[in-house]
Design an enzyme around this catalytic site. Sequence first.
Site, PDB file in Angstrom:
ATOM      1  N   ASP A  14       0.808  -1.222   0.000  1.00 50.93           N
ATOM      2  CA  ASP A  14       0.000   0.000   0.000  1.00 50.93           C
ATOM      3  C   ASP A  14       0.841   1.270   0.000  1.00 50.93           C
ATOM      4  OD1 ASP A  14      -2.236  -1.655   0.110  1.00 50.93           O
ATOM      5  OD2 ASP A  14      -2.186  -1.705   2.296  1.00 50.93           O
ATOM      6  N   GLU A  15       1.997   1.216  -0.635  1.00 48.83           N
ATOM      7  CA  GLU A  15       2.890   2.377  -0.657  1.00 48.83           C
ATOM      8  C   GLU A  15       2.480   3.398  -1.720  1.00 48.83           C
ATOM      9  OE1 GLU A  15       3.862  -0.765  -1.116  1.00 48.83           O
ATOM     10  OE2 GLU A  15       5.356  -1.328   0.400  1.00 48.83           O
ATOM     11  N   LYS A  17       1.997   1.984  -5.148  1.00 51.59           N
ATOM     12  CA  LYS A  17       2.539   1.367  -6.371  1.00 51.59           C
ATOM     13  C   LYS A  17       1.608   1.580  -7.553  1.00 51.59           C
ATOM     14  CE  LYS A  17       2.496  -2.564  -4.274  1.00 51.59           C
ATOM     15  NZ  LYS A  17       2.122  -2.137  -2.924  1.00 51.59           N
ATOM     16  N   GLY A  41      -4.481  -4.347  -3.731  1.00 48.31           N
ATOM     17  CA  GLY A  41      -5.481  -3.306  -3.979  1.00 48.31           C
ATOM     18  C   GLY A  41      -4.729  -2.050  -4.368  1.00 48.31           C
ATOM     19  N   HIS A  42      -4.796  -1.688  -5.624  1.00 59.03           N
ATOM     20  CA  HIS A  42      -4.026  -0.542  -6.127  1.00 59.03           C
ATOM     21  C   HIS A  42      -4.991   0.568  -6.533  1.00 59.03           C
ATOM     22  CE1 HIS A  42      -0.438  -3.375  -7.192  1.00 59.03           C
ATOM     23  NE2 HIS A  42      -0.782  -3.425  -5.921  1.00 59.03           N
ATOM     24  N   THR A 129      -5.936 -11.685   3.520  1.00 57.63           N
ATOM     25  CA  THR A 129      -7.070 -11.019   2.861  1.00 57.63           C
ATOM     26  C   THR A 129      -8.192 -12.014   2.581  1.00 57.63           C
ATOM     27  OG1 THR A 129      -6.085 -11.439   0.708  1.00 57.63           O
ATOM     28  CG2 THR A 129      -5.544  -9.332   1.745  1.00 57.63           C
ATOM     29  N   GLN A 223       2.015  -6.099  -3.252  1.00 59.12           N
ATOM     30  CA  GLN A 223       2.494  -6.217  -1.868  1.00 59.12           C
ATOM     31  C   GLN A 223       3.779  -5.397  -1.661  1.00 59.12           C
ATOM     32  OE1 GLN A 223       1.517  -9.578  -3.441  1.00 59.12           O
ATOM     33  NE2 GLN A 223      -0.449  -8.729  -2.843  1.00 59.12           N
ATOM     34  N   THR A 300      -9.731  -4.969   1.695  1.00 60.13           N
ATOM     35  CA  THR A 300     -10.551  -5.508   2.790  1.00 60.13           C
ATOM     36  C   THR A 300     -11.223  -4.417   3.622  1.00 60.13           C
ATOM     37  OG1 THR A 300      -8.615  -5.544   4.230  1.00 60.13           O
ATOM     38  CG2 THR A 300      -9.106  -7.573   3.025  1.00 60.13           C
ATOM     39  N   GLY A 301     -10.861  -3.163   3.415  1.00 58.32           N
ATOM     40  CA  GLY A 301     -11.460  -2.069   4.185  1.00 58.32           C
ATOM     41  C   GLY A 301     -10.933  -1.971   5.614  1.00 58.32           C
ATOM     42  N   ARG A 304      -5.649   0.551   8.481  1.00 59.49           N
ATOM     43  CA  ARG A 304      -4.226   0.200   8.428  1.00 59.49           C
ATOM     44  C   ARG A 304      -3.537   0.652   9.708  1.00 59.49           C
ATOM     45  NH1 ARG A 304      -3.810   2.468   2.278  1.00 59.49           N
ATOM     46  NH2 ARG A 304      -4.638   0.644   1.216  1.00 59.49           N
ATOM     47  N   GLY A 414      -0.132  14.002  -3.527  1.00 60.04           N
ATOM     48  CA  GLY A 414      -1.581  13.807  -3.569  1.00 60.04           C
ATOM     49  C   GLY A 414      -1.883  12.606  -4.421  1.00 60.04           C
TER      50      GLY A 414
END
Length: 435
Positions: A14-15, A17, A41-42, A129, A223, A300-301, A304, A414
């Site tokens: 989640d960086e 990518k 999830g992108h 997940t 990932q 998954t909502g 984090r 942003g």
Amino acid sequence: MGKRVVVVGTQWGDEGKGKITDYLAGKAEVVVRSQGGNNAGHSITIDGERFALHLIPSGIFNPNIQNVMANGMVIDPVSLFKEIDQLAARGVKNFKLMISDRAHVVMPYHLILDGAFETLKGDAAVGTTKKGIGPAYTDKSARIGVRVGDLLDPVVLSDRIAANLAITNPLLKLMNKEPFDAETLLRDYLVFGERMRPFIADTSVYLNDAIEEGRKILFEGAQGIMLCLDHGTYPYVTSSSPTAAAVPLNCGIAPMAITDVVGVTKAYTTRVGGGAFPTEFEDDTSRRIREVGHEYGTTTGRARRIGWLDAVVLKHSRRVSGATGLAIMLLDVLSGIPTLNICTHYLIDGKRVDYIPGNYRAFAAAVPVYESFPGWTEDISTVGRFADLPINAQGYLRAIERLSGVPIVMFSVGPDRTQTVTLKQPFNDSDYEEE
Ligand code: GDP
Ligand code: IMO
Ligand code: MG
């Protein structure tokens, strides 16, 4: 020669990518996903419109780009067509997609097993997940997997399903779960095969030809390196390797083909799921970061977990994956925080440690040692040049370069494509700022 650039996540996923891949896709001719599945999830924002991709490569928004899902992926056809249909409903229909005949199929029993294993693990659950990723890669290694190409051949598919259910059904029975019916699976997955037929190809042959023709190729990691099955925080990891080193194997190309590695790095750290996280903290500042950065899982909502930037993690990523440059993401989220911390090393049992210990008890005992930096208050979301950043934001970026040992090639202020500043364009040989 067209460059072959790998985009990897240097932390726990989640960086950003997806955003960087979509952005760099404007310069590429081919975009490839090489590992993982719909555990990824992108999120991509184009003109204020937000898209979430799970399986489909982030080059999909550019109709000229050939998108490739390579052999290292595990693909759930149900999820694939849901994603294709959702994109079509929003007008994204005109794209080029190719799927490796050697990628593995996530079958419905993998979803059941993923959930059941997590429950049986109790307190030691990984926090997956629940998309069936672990069981799909397990079956690949156990040689009882179904591959995408098998979906086109009724004889092979029937054999593969029988070979699998000979093991999976007794296992399900032991867990008091319903067994699967071979005939039903065969019927349903031949239908998926027909729908996938136009996309299925030998993607290794395609990619090798593309390399020979000098095309610009972008490899989109899923990932992050700390979730790597080999080099991550085992057992709290995923079941594939998100490193740049894994890309050649997962695509069927030579290791020498990779020219550049962009390490996508959040300006702080997040993690979803279980496992130690030395720089994690929970207070008003972390809650503020979670809300401003919308730090809730795309897949998954889940909320984090939030931590300070960890240079030990970045050095580990550099070691096991390599990075020719960093893209620092979500820098805008840190505006208004008076003091920022970066972990420079750990203390474990009072000793200085500047690598990630393999033993998870040792990692859980790691006490982060921080260097602190003054923050900035200005809104930086419209900054288009490094020199226009507040001096303290410049100092923070320079500190990341110094502590990680990797130059910064891009930073992001942003979610939108336009909120990206390029210091060195990975597909070019010359350095420049801005487009
Ligand atoms: P990925 O899995 O690495 O592709 O990252 P995700 O899409 O799961 O999470 C990154 C989140 O940050 C997404 O919601 C993006 O829209 C958002 N994002 C990416 N870059 C920036 C940025 O520079 N600033 C802000 N505020 N959000 C960003
Ligand atoms: P992107 O590509 C963040 C985490 C899960 C769990 C562990 C194992 O969006 O960065 P799995 O379902 O893979 O067996 O779960 O890995 N995980 C991710 N965390 N981003 C991801 O992908 C992830 N993919 C898996 O939360 O801790
Ligand atoms: Mg993500």
